[in-house]
Design a protein around this motif. Structure first.
Motif, short mmCIF file in Angstrom:
data_model
loop_
_atom_site.label_atom_id
_atom_site.label_comp_id
_atom_site.label_asym_id
_atom_site.label_seq_id
_atom_site.Cartn_x
_atom_site.Cartn_y
_atom_site.Cartn_z
N SER A 147 0.85 -1.19 0.00
CA SER A 147 0.00 0.00 0.00
C SER A 147 0.88 1.24 0.00
O SER A 147 1.72 1.43 0.90
N ALA A 148 0.70 2.10 -1.01
CA ALA A 148 1.51 3.33 -1.11
C ALA A 148 1.26 4.26 0.07
O ALA A 148 2.19 4.85 0.63
N PHE A 149 -0.01 4.39 0.48
CA PHE A 149 -0.32 5.27 1.60
C PHE A 149 0.34 4.77 2.89
O PHE A 149 0.87 5.56 3.68
N SER A 150 0.32 3.47 3.10
CA SER A 150 0.92 2.90 4.31
C SER A 150 2.43 3.08 4.32
O SER A 150 3.03 3.34 5.37
N ILE A 151 3.06 2.96 3.14
CA ILE A 151 4.50 3.20 3.04
C ILE A 151 4.81 4.65 3.40
O ILE A 151 5.76 4.94 4.14
N TYR A 152 4.01 5.56 2.87
CA TYR A 152 4.21 6.99 3.16
C TYR A 152 4.07 7.26 4.66
O TYR A 152 4.91 7.95 5.26
N LEU A 153 3.04 6.71 5.27
CA LEU A 153 2.81 6.92 6.70
C LEU A 153 3.95 6.35 7.54
O LEU A 153 4.46 7.00 8.46
N ALA A 154 4.39 5.13 7.19
CA ALA A 154 5.48 4.49 7.93
C ALA A 154 6.78 5.29 7.75
O ALA A 154 7.54 5.49 8.71
N LYS A 155 7.03 5.76 6.54
CA LYS A 155 8.26 6.52 6.28
C LYS A 155 8.30 7.81 7.10
O LYS A 155 9.36 8.18 7.64
N GLN A 156 7.16 8.48 7.22
CA GLN A 156 7.11 9.72 8.00
C GLN A 156 7.45 9.46 9.46
O GLN A 156 8.14 10.26 10.09
N LYS A 189 5.08 2.18 16.98
CA LYS A 189 3.85 1.44 17.28
C LYS A 189 2.57 2.21 16.91
O LYS A 189 1.62 1.60 16.41
N PRO A 190 2.51 3.54 17.13
CA PRO A 190 1.30 4.26 16.68
C PRO A 190 1.06 4.15 15.18
O PRO A 190 -0.08 4.01 14.73
N PHE A 258 -7.60 -1.16 19.77
CA PHE A 258 -6.41 -0.45 19.30
C PHE A 258 -6.66 1.05 19.11
O PHE A 258 -5.91 1.71 18.40
N GLN A 259 -7.68 1.59 19.77
CA GLN A 259 -8.01 3.00 19.55
C GLN A 259 -6.91 3.93 20.05
O GLN A 259 -6.68 5.00 19.44
N LYS A 260 -6.20 3.57 21.10
CA LYS A 260 -5.15 4.44 21.61
C LYS A 260 -4.04 4.61 20.58
O LYS A 260 -3.58 5.72 20.32
N GLN A 261 -3.60 3.47 19.99
CA GLN A 261 -2.55 3.55 18.97
C GLN A 261 -3.05 4.30 17.74
O GLN A 261 -2.31 5.07 17.13
N PHE A 262 -4.32 4.08 17.39
CA PHE A 262 -4.87 4.73 16.20
C PHE A 262 -4.94 6.24 16.39
O PHE A 262 -4.50 7.01 15.53
N ILE A 263 -5.46 6.68 17.54
CA ILE A 263 -5.59 8.13 17.80
C ILE A 263 -4.22 8.78 17.91
O ILE A 263 -3.98 9.87 17.38
N LYS A 264 -3.29 8.10 18.59
CA LYS A 264 -1.94 8.64 18.72
C LYS A 264 -1.26 8.74 17.36
O LYS A 264 -0.60 9.72 17.04
#
Length: 272
Positions: A147-156, A189-190, A258-264
């Protein structure tokens, strides 16, 4: 005093908005516990006259709900695990390594996010046909492994991990994969939680791709199976709502866990 007043206004607005968003789901859940006679005679009543599981029993008796649930669960788990692995690994490479044409490759990766999925629908279908994966679970899993979006998010997120931690791990004799596993993953982890929830929800609720790639009823996923089930049992609203509730509940449970990790993750990514 003014800040307190605005605080109450915001809380009231958000509460009303949340209630409006939650009401259709709550109504669906209440319908699933009603009998069809109760639904017809008490159309405006929210709670059932008599609580019953007949809708759920009918759903399991008249359709292979168990097969659909297992198919959806297997596909969602495989894709989510693969996307977390590929996005964090590729994001790690883009964030911490220097190589030729790095910026150009990252721009090309981001450019794929601008392409509507309808454009790639026919090429994806032809690819699955040539790989002899049509009408199998892998027809849905293989195209969604990256997933391109997931790669972008992880890279940031990985970019913000201090280089000093990676250098210290190198001095201790850790290789690239050891650094990825012991240094990078614990510090993002977030991001992993956000990627996991986004990916799981998208694939659990996916209707179009199973419609294109699957033919056999036993191989269908829950969203596709629900449409077929609903078309066959238009009068049995209780059973239809019971099947819909079974589709909704796993994602609600995952979000609650997993709402804490998601919100963070969303908060930190919004600050970048």
């Amino acid at each position: 005093m003014m800040k307190k007043k605005y605080h109450y206004v915001i809380v009231t607005f958000l509460s009303l908005f949340s209630a409006a968003m939650m009401y259709p789901m709550a109504w669906m859940l209440m319908i699933s516990f009603k009998t069809n006679a109760d639904i017809r005679t008490n159309k405006t009543k929210f709670f059932p006259e008599e609580w019953t599981l007949e809708g759920y029993k009918t759903a399991f008796a008249k359709a292979p709900i168990g097969h659909w649930f297992a198919n959806s669960m297997f596909i969602t788990i495989c894709i989510t695990a693969a996307v977390i692995l590929t996005s964090t690994l590729i994001g790690y490479v883009f964030a911490k390594y220097q190589f030729r044409a790095k910026k150009m490759l990252f721009v090309l990766l981001l450019a794929t996010m601008m392409v509507p999925p309808q454009v790639t629908m026919i090429p994806r279908y032809l690819m699955i046909q040539k790989l002899h994966l049509f009408n199998t679970k892998w027809a849905l899993i293989v195209p969604a492994l990256v997933s391109a979006f997931s790669i972008y998010l992880a890279k940031q997120f990985i970019t913000d991990v201090p280089d000093s931690l990676c250098e210290a791990a190198k001095m201790d004799g850790a290789g690239p994969l050891r650094i990825y596993w012991s240094v990078i993953l614990p510090n993002i982890k977030p991001a992993i939680g956000s990627i996991g929830i986004f990916t799981a929800m998208a694939n659990w609720n996916d209707y179009l791709n199973p419609l294109l790639m699957l033919n056999d009823i036993d191989k269908m996923t829950l969203p596709l199976g629900l449409v077929i089930f609903d078309s066959q049992r238009t009068v049995d609203l209780s059973a239809t709502m019971a099947a819909a509730a079974m589709i909704m509940m796993p994602m609600i449970i995952i979000f609650i866990l997993f709402q804490k990790q998601f919100i963070k993750g969303m908060t930190l990514s919004g600050m970048k």
